[in-house]
Structure formats: C-alpha cells, structure tokens
Design an enzyme around this catalytic site. Structure first.
Site, short mmCIF file in Angstrom:
data_model
loop_
_atom_site.label_atom_id
_atom_site.label_comp_id
_atom_site.label_asym_id
_atom_site.label_seq_id
_atom_site.Cartn_x
_atom_site.Cartn_y
_atom_site.Cartn_z
N ASP A 186 -2.46 5.03 11.90
CA ASP A 186 -1.67 3.87 11.49
C ASP A 186 -0.21 4.00 11.93
OD1 ASP A 186 -1.59 1.35 10.41
OD2 ASP A 186 -1.46 1.99 8.32
N LYS A 188 3.07 3.00 13.36
CA LYS A 188 3.81 1.76 13.63
C LYS A 188 5.16 1.87 12.94
CE LYS A 188 1.48 -0.60 9.80
NZ LYS A 188 0.73 -1.74 9.33
N ASN A 191 5.63 2.15 9.13
CA ASN A 191 5.20 3.35 8.41
C ASN A 191 6.08 4.57 8.72
OD1 ASN A 191 3.19 2.03 7.11
ND2 ASN A 191 1.57 2.62 8.54
N ASP A 204 2.56 6.48 4.43
CA ASP A 204 1.33 5.69 4.39
C ASP A 204 0.17 6.34 5.15
OD1 ASP A 204 -0.55 3.83 3.94
OD2 ASP A 204 0.54 2.12 4.80
N THR A 221 -26.82 10.65 15.19
CA THR A 221 -27.83 10.80 16.24
C THR A 221 -27.38 10.01 17.46
OG1 THR A 221 -29.41 10.84 14.45
CG2 THR A 221 -30.31 10.68 16.67
N1 LIG Z 1 8.16 8.09 -0.01
C1 LIG Z 1 8.75 6.90 0.10
N2 LIG Z 1 10.08 6.78 -0.07
C2 LIG Z 1 10.68 5.57 0.03
N3 LIG Z 1 10.02 4.42 0.28
C3 LIG Z 1 8.71 4.49 0.47
C4 LIG Z 1 7.99 5.71 0.39
N4 LIG Z 1 6.69 5.46 0.64
C5 LIG Z 1 6.59 4.15 0.85
N5 LIG Z 1 7.80 3.54 0.75
C6 LIG Z 1 8.08 2.11 0.93
O1 LIG Z 1 7.05 1.34 0.35
C7 LIG Z 1 6.38 0.56 1.36
C8 LIG Z 1 4.91 0.47 1.03
O2 LIG Z 1 4.37 1.76 1.05
P1 LIG Z 1 2.98 2.10 1.73
O3 LIG Z 1 3.02 1.60 3.14
O4 LIG Z 1 2.67 3.52 1.52
O5 LIG Z 1 2.04 1.19 0.84
P2 LIG Z 1 0.62 0.64 1.18
O6 LIG Z 1 0.14 -0.05 -0.04
O7 LIG Z 1 -0.23 1.76 1.69
O8 LIG Z 1 0.96 -0.38 2.35
P3 LIG Z 1 0.02 -1.01 3.45
O9 LIG Z 1 -0.41 -2.31 2.91
O10 LIG Z 1 0.94 -1.15 4.65
O11 LIG Z 1 -1.09 -0.06 3.72
C9 LIG Z 1 6.71 1.27 2.68
O12 LIG Z 1 6.63 0.41 3.78
C10 LIG Z 1 8.12 1.75 2.42
O13 LIG Z 1 9.08 0.73 2.62
#
Ligand SMILES: Nc1ncnc2c1ncn2[C@@H]1O[C@H](COP(=O)(O)OP(=O)(O)OP(=O)(O)O)[C@@H](O)[C@H]1O
Length: 371
Positions: A186, A188, A191, A204, A221
């Site tokens: 993933d 991009k 992320n 993510d 298989t």
């Molecule tokens: N560790 C972090 N620290 C700060 N911000 C974060 C962190 N992790 C995620 N975010 C923010 O939250 C957003 C959403 O997080 P994430 O992409 O993990 O969620 P998701 O539900 O898996 O999203 P997606 O629908 O893209 O799969 C990120 O794009 C980022 O802006």
C-alpha cells in the site's frame, strides 16, 4: 485523512494472529486541540530513552484522548496523551462492526501482527493493542509531521534531490520489510508520514502480508492456477517496487504516471502502460522509474537475483550513502513546523465521534477474541 484514494480490498484471507487480549476503559474524552501545557521534559526523556512500553506495562487507561487526527475507511486515529508522563501517542480506533461489515477482519489482524514485529526508523512503531466491547485499539507512536501527501500537494512536486531523499528512506524500509518476508502492498504518499525531524515514517499496514514462503513461490496446486489469478495475487514483493516507481514519478511530476477519471480508466492506463515523462525529468530517475515499472516482474528491478541491492546501486542513488540514510544522518528537505510536542497543526480537522460508533454483536466480537 486527506487522501485522494482509499484502499479497500474485500477479500478475507487466512489465519488470525495469536496475541493475548486485554480490556480497558477510557475515563476521559477530551475533545480539545493539543495544547502546550504538557510536560515537555517527560516527553523528551521518553523519546531519548526510547522506552517501548510492553503489553504488560502499557495500560490504555493511562491515556487521555485529545483529538482526531486522521480518518480511515472504518476507523479513526486520535492524538492521545499519557496522563503520567505527558508523552503523546497515536491511537487507532477501529469499530468492530464496521471492520466486519467491510470484510476487513483479516486485514486488521494482519496489520497488528505485522506492526508488532517491525522495528525500523522509517516505520511507525506500534506499542500495544487493546479492545473494549465495540472497538479495537492500536497504540502507536505519534508522527507529528502529518502526511507527505499534504506537502506534495502544497508544493505540487518535489525537486529531484527531495524525491531522492524520500525514495532512499523508503528503499531502506522496503528492504527491511521484505527481509522479514512481508510485503507492504500500500505504498502511496497518503501512507507516508513525516517525523518531527522530517524523516519518513510508513504507516497503515492494513494491507501488509506475510508471505508464507520467503522464496516467494506460489502456494497451492499450480496446475489449477489461471494466469489471471497469478496476475491478481499481488503477494510478491514486486508490487512494492512497482509502487515505488509510481511514487517517484508522482513526487517529481505531481501526478501519477497512469491516470484516468475513473478506476476503470486508470486500470486501462496501467495495462496500456504508456509512460510519458516531462522533458525536465531527471534522466537517471527516468531510467530507474522505467525499471521499477517493468511489467514483467521477473525482470523488474528489486525483484531479481540481487534484490534491493540493484535498486541501491542504481545511478540515481549514486550520491546516497546508505549507511548515513539508515542512521538518520542525512538532513531532511522539509522539517515540519511544530510549536509543541502535541501540536496537531499538520493534520486536517475532523468531526469528533461522540457516539463510539455502531454497537457490535457477540458474533462479531468473537472474531477478535484473540486481539
Ligand atoms: N502514528 C500516526 N501518527 C500520526 N498520524 C497518524 C498515525 N497513523 C495514522 N495517522 C493519520 O491517520 C490517517 C488514517 O490512518 P490509517 O491510514 O492508518 O487508517 P486506515 O483506517 O487504515 O486508513 P485507510 O482507509 O487508508 O486504510 C493517516 O492517513 C494519518 O493522517
């Protein structure tokens, strides 16, 4: 999340992780913005000692939830603060019912299992996971610089040296992930987050997948596998190298190479594989992007006998000292503006969820018995 595209794959796959479970309750739900009244010293000390709380010692009841900083397809990410140390964390909150309804159960299990294994300077750290009757929680390091996506859109495109800086950190992270037999799947700009110093932090890992076989052979298989199902597997590390090619192009041009108004048009463009580079595109970068966007994955750079080494030795990276890169000795081109440790100024504003999301059934909950 400010992303243009969200990634949803509606396929449920194999076994779940085997982590033990714990329950907790939050006792505060403060929706105010992060302020500068926190114990900065405690946070600094915490960072310097790089204390990684263990599952046993890390209790979510210690956390005060401050504000939503990101939204995904079925969950949200909040800034949280340790009531004792003042240290900040990112708390990913996933509503069980939504996860199940969107058939993301296995991806969520994968994300947790993979993130708990990964320890790398360019990958977001996960400290612990918890749950209550309706939600799953992942406690992660707070990455305060926000998404690379926002910086890229604000400046339209990055210079050749900026793109090379970010690409080199991503190469190190991919090398590490692949060495553990994991594919990220993933890559991009949405992320990729920036640390407070401006280094890359990959976030993510919902699509990350452990390969069952480190030689990347296909299980099952073979006689029964159709060519199109081979093409759709996407479990090979080659998908990450392809995505790096797209990312380098997007960083330097401001748009991805294969475009279209609809998803179908984009797919057509990928299949047609008409790669056009602006005249200003650095020639060495162009050569690398072409090699990363090689359709035949057995011939794609990064996927051959020498693996990542071929990428690292490509002439675009000639000036890169990989040891300096890995040890964060290269000065980042963008240093995020931060006024205090819990500053959320690099994130968009989101409406807070005061309801806690839809309630889930015992049947749904059981799917996360081992969380
Ligand atoms: N560790 C972090 N620290 C700060 N911000 C974060 C962190 N992790 C995620 N975010 C923010 O939250 C957003 C959403 O997080 P994430 O992409 O993990 O969620 P998701 O539900 O898996 O999203 P997606 O629908 O893209 O799969 C990120 O794009 C980022 O802006």
């Amino acid at each position: 999340m400010s992303s243009s595209t969200s990634s949803v794959e509606s396929v449920e796959d194999e076994s779940c992780s085997n982590e033990c479970s714990a329950s907790f309750t939050f006792d505060t739900n403060n929706n105010s913005r992060g302020d500068n009244q926190v114990n900065e010293l405690a946070e600094e000390t915490h960072m310097k000692l790089s204390i990684t709380p263990t599952r046993e010692s890390f209790s979510l009841s210690q956390l005060e939830r401050i504000v939503t900083i990101g939204k995904g397809t079925f969950g949200r990410v909040e800034l949280a603060r340790d009531k004792i140390t003042g240290a900040h964390y990112a708390l990913k909150v996933l509503n069980i019912r939504r996860v199940v309804d969107m058939r993301q159960t296995q991806h969520v299990h994968n994300e947790k299992k993979v993130l708990l294994q990964l320890k790398h300077p360019f990958i977001v750290k996960m400290y612990a996971s918890e749950k209550d009757s309706n939600n799953l929680y992942m406690i992660m390091e707070f990455v305060p610089g926000g998404e690379m996506f926002s910086y890229l859109r604000a400046s339209r495109s990055f210079s050749n040296s900026m793109a090379r800086f970010y690409a080199s950190e991503i190469v190190c992270a991919l090398e590490y992930i692949h060495s553990l037999g994991i594919v990220y799947r993933d890559l991009k700009p949405e992320n990729l987050m920036l640390s407070k110093e401006g280094h890359i932090k990959m976030a993510d890992f919902g699509f990350a997948k452990e390969l069952r076989d480190r030689t990347y052979t296909i299980c099952g298989t073979p006689d029964y596998l159709a060519p199109e199902s081979l093409a759709r597997t996407g479990h090979n590390k080659g998908v990450d190298w392809w995505a790096l090619g797209i990312l380098i192009y997007e960083m330097m041009v401001g748009k991805p190479p294969f475009r279209g108004k609809t998803t179908a048009e984009i797919y057509d463009a990928i299949i047609e594989h008409k790669l056009k580079f602006p005249r200003s595109f650095n020639l060495a970068a162009k050569d690398l992007v072409k090699k990363l966007l090689e359709v035949d994955r057995t011939q794609r750079i990064g996927c051959m006998k020498n693996g990542t080494q071929d990428v690292k030795e490509h002439k675009w990276f000639e000036k890169v000292n990989w040891d300096d890169t890995l040890h964060l000795r290269v000065e980042p081109p963008i240093v995020p503006t931060l006024y205090h440790p819990g500053d959320t100024g690099n994130f968009d504003d989101y409406e807070e969820d005061t309801t806690g999301g839809p309630l889930c059934s015992q049947r749904d909950r059981d799917l996360f018995a081992e969380w």
